[in-house]
Scaffold this motif. Structure first.
Motif, PDB file in Angstrom:
ATOM      1  N   ASN A  51       0.828  -1.208   0.000  1.00  0.00           N
ATOM      2  CA  ASN A  51       0.000   0.000   0.000  1.00  0.00           C
ATOM      3  C   ASN A  51       0.864   1.260   0.000  1.00  0.00           C
ATOM      4  OD1 ASN A  51      -2.382  -1.439   0.001  1.00  0.00           O
ATOM      5  ND2 ASN A  51      -2.635  -1.374   2.228  1.00  0.00           N
ATOM      6  N   THR A  52       1.929   1.238   0.808  1.00  0.00           N
ATOM      7  CA  THR A  52       2.817   2.402   0.898  1.00  0.00           C
ATOM      8  C   THR A  52       3.555   2.631  -0.415  1.00  0.00           C
ATOM      9  OG1 THR A  52       3.147   2.052   3.276  1.00  0.00           O
ATOM     10  CG2 THR A  52       4.774   3.422   2.127  1.00  0.00           C
ATOM     11  N   LEU A  53       4.121   1.564  -0.977  1.00  0.00           N
ATOM     12  CA  LEU A  53       4.878   1.679  -2.221  1.00  0.00           C
ATOM     13  C   LEU A  53       3.977   2.104  -3.376  1.00  0.00           C
ATOM     14  CD1 LEU A  53       7.138  -1.486  -1.841  1.00  0.00           C
ATOM     15  CD2 LEU A  53       7.892   0.900  -1.714  1.00  0.00           C
ATOM     16  N   THR A  54       2.733   1.635  -3.354  1.00  0.00           N
ATOM     17  CA  THR A  54       1.778   2.021  -4.393  1.00  0.00           C
ATOM     18  C   THR A  54       1.383   3.485  -4.251  1.00  0.00           C
ATOM     19  OG1 THR A  54       0.898  -0.238  -4.522  1.00  0.00           O
ATOM     20  CG2 THR A  54      -0.470   1.519  -5.434  1.00  0.00           C
ATOM     21  N   GLN A  55       1.137   3.911  -3.028  1.00  0.00           N
ATOM     22  CA  GLN A  55       0.757   5.298  -2.773  1.00  0.00           C
ATOM     23  C   GLN A  55       1.876   6.259  -3.179  1.00  0.00           C
ATOM     24  OE1 GLN A  55      -0.316   6.114   1.294  1.00  0.00           O
ATOM     25  NE2 GLN A  55      -1.228   8.086   0.816  1.00  0.00           N
ATOM     26  N   LEU A  56       3.120   5.830  -2.997  1.00  0.00           N
ATOM     27  CA  LEU A  56       4.275   6.653  -3.363  1.00  0.00           C
ATOM     28  C   LEU A  56       4.558   6.636  -4.864  1.00  0.00           C
ATOM     29  CD1 LEU A  56       6.713   5.733  -0.448  1.00  0.00           C
ATOM     30  CD2 LEU A  56       5.513   7.898  -0.775  1.00  0.00           C
ATOM     31  N   GLY A  57       3.868   5.759  -5.589  1.00  0.00           N
ATOM     32  CA  GLY A  57       4.076   5.670  -7.022  1.00  0.00           C
ATOM     33  C   GLY A  57       5.220   4.770  -7.428  1.00  0.00           C
ATOM     34  N   LEU A  58       5.834   4.088  -6.450  1.00  0.00           N
ATOM     35  CA  LEU A  58       6.939   3.179  -6.764  1.00  0.00           C
ATOM     36  C   LEU A  58       6.427   1.854  -7.308  1.00  0.00           C
ATOM     37  CD1 LEU A  58       9.205   3.887  -3.666  1.00  0.00           C
ATOM     38  CD2 LEU A  58       9.560   4.660  -6.009  1.00  0.00           C
ATOM     39  N   LEU A  59       5.187   1.519  -6.978  1.00  0.00           N
ATOM     40  CA  LEU A  59       4.518   0.348  -7.534  1.00  0.00           C
ATOM     41  C   LEU A  59       3.210   0.782  -8.178  1.00  0.00           C
ATOM     42  CD1 LEU A  59       4.907  -2.493  -4.860  1.00  0.00           C
ATOM     43  CD2 LEU A  59       6.198  -2.188  -6.983  1.00  0.00           C
ATOM     44  N   TYR A  60       2.765  -0.020  -9.127  1.00  0.00           N
ATOM     45  CA  TYR A  60       1.468   0.204  -9.772  1.00  0.00           C
ATOM     46  C   TYR A  60       0.621  -1.045  -9.572  1.00  0.00           C
ATOM     47  CZ  TYR A  60      -2.031   0.407 -13.467  1.00  0.00           C
ATOM     48  OH  TYR A  60      -3.209   0.395 -14.168  1.00  0.00           O
ATOM     49  N   ARG A  61      -0.602  -0.863  -9.067  1.00  0.00           N
ATOM     50  CA  ARG A  61      -1.520  -1.985  -8.854  1.00  0.00           C
ATOM     51  C   ARG A  61      -2.611  -1.969  -9.916  1.00  0.00           C
ATOM     52  NH1 ARG A  61      -6.358  -3.365  -6.297  1.00  0.00           N
ATOM     53  NH2 ARG A  61      -6.372  -5.514  -5.513  1.00  0.00           N
ATOM     54  N   ASP A  62      -2.676  -3.050 -10.688  1.00  0.00           N
ATOM     55  CA  ASP A  62      -3.724  -3.209 -11.690  1.00  0.00           C
ATOM     56  C   ASP A  62      -4.967  -3.722 -10.970  1.00  0.00           C
ATOM     57  OD1 ASP A  62      -5.480  -4.148 -13.673  1.00  0.00           O
ATOM     58  OD2 ASP A  62      -3.827  -4.546 -15.050  1.00  0.00           O
ATOM     59  N   LYS A  63      -5.966  -2.867 -10.811  1.00  0.00           N
ATOM     60  CA  LYS A  63      -7.153  -3.230 -10.038  1.00  0.00           C
ATOM     61  C   LYS A  63      -7.962  -4.341 -10.695  1.00  0.00           C
ATOM     62  CE  LYS A  63      -7.609   1.370  -8.012  1.00  0.00           C
ATOM     63  NZ  LYS A  63      -8.464   2.578  -7.867  1.00  0.00           N
ATOM     64  N   ARG A  64      -7.858  -4.456 -11.995  1.00  0.00           N
ATOM     65  CA  ARG A  64      -8.613  -5.503 -12.689  1.00  0.00           C
ATOM     66  C   ARG A  64      -8.083  -6.894 -12.370  1.00  0.00           C
ATOM     67  NH1 ARG A  64      -7.392  -3.393 -18.486  1.00  0.00           N
ATOM     68  NH2 ARG A  64      -5.412  -3.275 -17.374  1.00  0.00           N
ATOM     69  N   HIS A  65      -6.778  -7.027 -12.321  1.00  0.00           N
ATOM     70  CA  HIS A  65      -6.171  -8.340 -12.118  1.00  0.00           C
ATOM     71  C   HIS A  65      -5.531  -8.505 -10.738  1.00  0.00           C
ATOM     72  CE1 HIS A  65      -5.981  -7.606 -16.572  1.00  0.00           C
ATOM     73  NE2 HIS A  65      -6.636  -8.747 -16.540  1.00  0.00           N
ATOM     74  N   GLY A  66      -5.478  -7.412  -9.962  1.00  0.00           N
ATOM     75  CA  GLY A  66      -4.890  -7.496  -8.631  1.00  0.00           C
ATOM     76  C   GLY A  66      -3.405  -7.759  -8.645  1.00  0.00           C
ATOM     77  N   THR A  67      -2.721  -7.307  -9.704  1.00  0.00           N
ATOM     78  CA  THR A  67      -1.279  -7.551  -9.829  1.00  0.00           C
ATOM     79  C   THR A  67      -0.496  -6.265  -9.619  1.00  0.00           C
ATOM     80  OG1 THR A  67      -1.440  -7.218 -12.229  1.00  0.00           O
ATOM     81  CG2 THR A  67      -1.571  -9.480 -11.405  1.00  0.00           C
ATOM     82  N   TYR A  68       0.801  -6.450  -9.294  1.00  0.00           N
ATOM     83  CA  TYR A  68       1.684  -5.312  -9.029  1.00  0.00           C
ATOM     84  C   TYR A  68       2.841  -5.303 -10.026  1.00  0.00           C
ATOM     85  CZ  TYR A  68      -0.682  -4.882  -4.514  1.00  0.00           C
ATOM     86  OH  TYR A  68      -1.621  -4.722  -3.531  1.00  0.00           O
ATOM     87  N   SER A  69       3.188  -4.112 -10.491  1.00  0.00           N
ATOM     88  CA  SER A  69       4.356  -3.918 -11.341  1.00  0.00           C
ATOM     89  C   SER A  69       5.016  -2.611 -10.927  1.00  0.00           C
ATOM     90  CB  SER A  69       3.952  -3.880 -12.820  1.00  0.00           C
ATOM     91  OG  SER A  69       2.982  -2.880 -13.051  1.00  0.00           O
ATOM     92  N   LEU A  70       6.182  -2.322 -11.475  1.00  0.00           N
ATOM     93  CA  LEU A  70       6.883  -1.094 -11.118  1.00  0.00           C
ATOM     94  C   LEU A  70       6.062   0.122 -11.537  1.00  0.00           C
ATOM     95  CD1 LEU A  70      10.555  -1.989 -12.093  1.00  0.00           C
ATOM     96  CD2 LEU A  70       9.462  -2.140  -9.849  1.00  0.00           C
ATOM     97  N   GLY A  71       5.996   1.119 -10.665  1.00  0.00           N
ATOM     98  CA  GLY A  71       5.174   2.288 -10.911  1.00  0.00           C
ATOM     99  C   GLY A  71       5.909   3.413 -11.615  1.00  0.00           C
ATOM    100  N   GLY A  72       5.141   4.460 -11.940  1.00  0.00           N
ATOM    101  CA  GLY A  72       5.691   5.581 -12.680  1.00  0.00           C
ATOM    102  C   GLY A  72       6.835   6.284 -11.979  1.00  0.00           C
ATOM    103  N   LYS A  73       6.732   6.451 -10.667  1.00  0.00           N
ATOM    104  CA  LYS A  73       7.785   7.143  -9.927  1.00  0.00           C
ATOM    105  C   LYS A  73       9.085   6.359  -9.963  1.00  0.00           C
ATOM    106  CE  LYS A  73       7.110  10.381  -7.910  1.00  0.00           C
ATOM    107  NZ  LYS A  73       7.243  11.812  -8.289  1.00  0.00           N
TER     108      LYS A  73
END
Length: 257
Positions: A51-73
């Protein structure tokens, strides 16, 4: 990750970096259960980290599939360090020259999961508030946003979702006007926007394309509205278009493909 003896570290930061490394080392987005299995972190703690890494933009969570990848930041940080496709290192000298020639601020913008973001800025006028900084996401109706809407072909699903979301913010009249404008942008490789972020500050943008005619990035010139040309035939516009064309050719672009 190896640790040096007798060196004090922040354990939680190390754990966060470990999660980023796990995701970065895979060639596909990971689900929560996969990350937990690979990291060995308890469910409750892993939720907090993600949740923290996603909020910071370091991770991206695809809400459709519930998967995580590297975020824009995260991508911005990596680009700043080594240059994605060497874009930053290759474009920065041009940003400097454009700012000197135009006496305005020039931006390099790249694509992330959340839309186009500013990856580098060359300020010609330090007293001018352009309403943006490195990492700022730019809206569809900015000059940059228009360029990405027209020329960015991949990843197609992300582009469509971003455009639909941005178009939903416009009135019917604005949407029709933008549809007409897209045709001209595709023809001239030039987009103009009057005061999209800050009053009295406008911009124009041009694309940098690769050998597949895919959008690598965009160059945007920002300044006081009365000083920013709104047509591609202007002398200043032609200079920036020429710079973008040289950069595009360095990425293998050939006109008439």
């Amino acid at each position: 990750m190896q640790q040096q003896k007798n060196v004090q570290i922040i354990q939680s930061l190390q754990t966060g970096v470990q999660i980023l490394e796990i995701i970065a080392n895979k060639d596909h987005p990971l689900k929560f259960t996969e990350i937990q299995e690979l990291s060995g972190i308890t469910k409750s703690n892993l939720y907090k980290y993600l949740n923290t890494l996603t909020q910071l933009g370091l991770l991206y969570r695809d809400k459709r599939h519930g998967t995580y990848s590297l975020g824009g930041k995260f991508i911005q940080y990596c680009s700043a360090a080594i240059g994605s496709k060497d874009v930053i290192g290759r474009v920065t000298p041009y940003l400097r020259d454009i700012s000197r020639y135009t006496a305005q601020t020039s931006l390099l913008t790249v694509w992330t999961h959340e839309g186009p973001v500013i990856a580098n800025i060359w300020n010609a006028n330090y007293g001018l508030n352009i309403g943006a900084q490195i990492g700022t996401r730019l809206p569809l109706m900015s000059a940059t946003g228009k360029i990405f809407a027209v020329f960015n072909k991949t990843p197609e699903i992300e582009i469509k979702e971003w455009k639909l979301k941005e178009l939903s913010k416009l009135t019917e009249e604005q949407r029709k006007e933008f549809e007409k404008e897209q045709v001209e942008i595709e023809k001239t490789y030039f987009a103009y926007a009057a005061e999209p972020l800050v009053e009295h500050v406008s911009s124009f943008s041009v694309p940098i394309l690769d050998f597949n005619h895919d959008l690598v990035a965009s160059i945007t010139v920002v300044g006081f509205t009365k000083l920013i040309p709104h047509k591609p035939t202007d002398e200043v516009s032609q200079y920036v278009i020429k710079c973008a064309r040289e950069l595009s050719e360095s990425f293998g672009f050939k006109s008439g493909k």
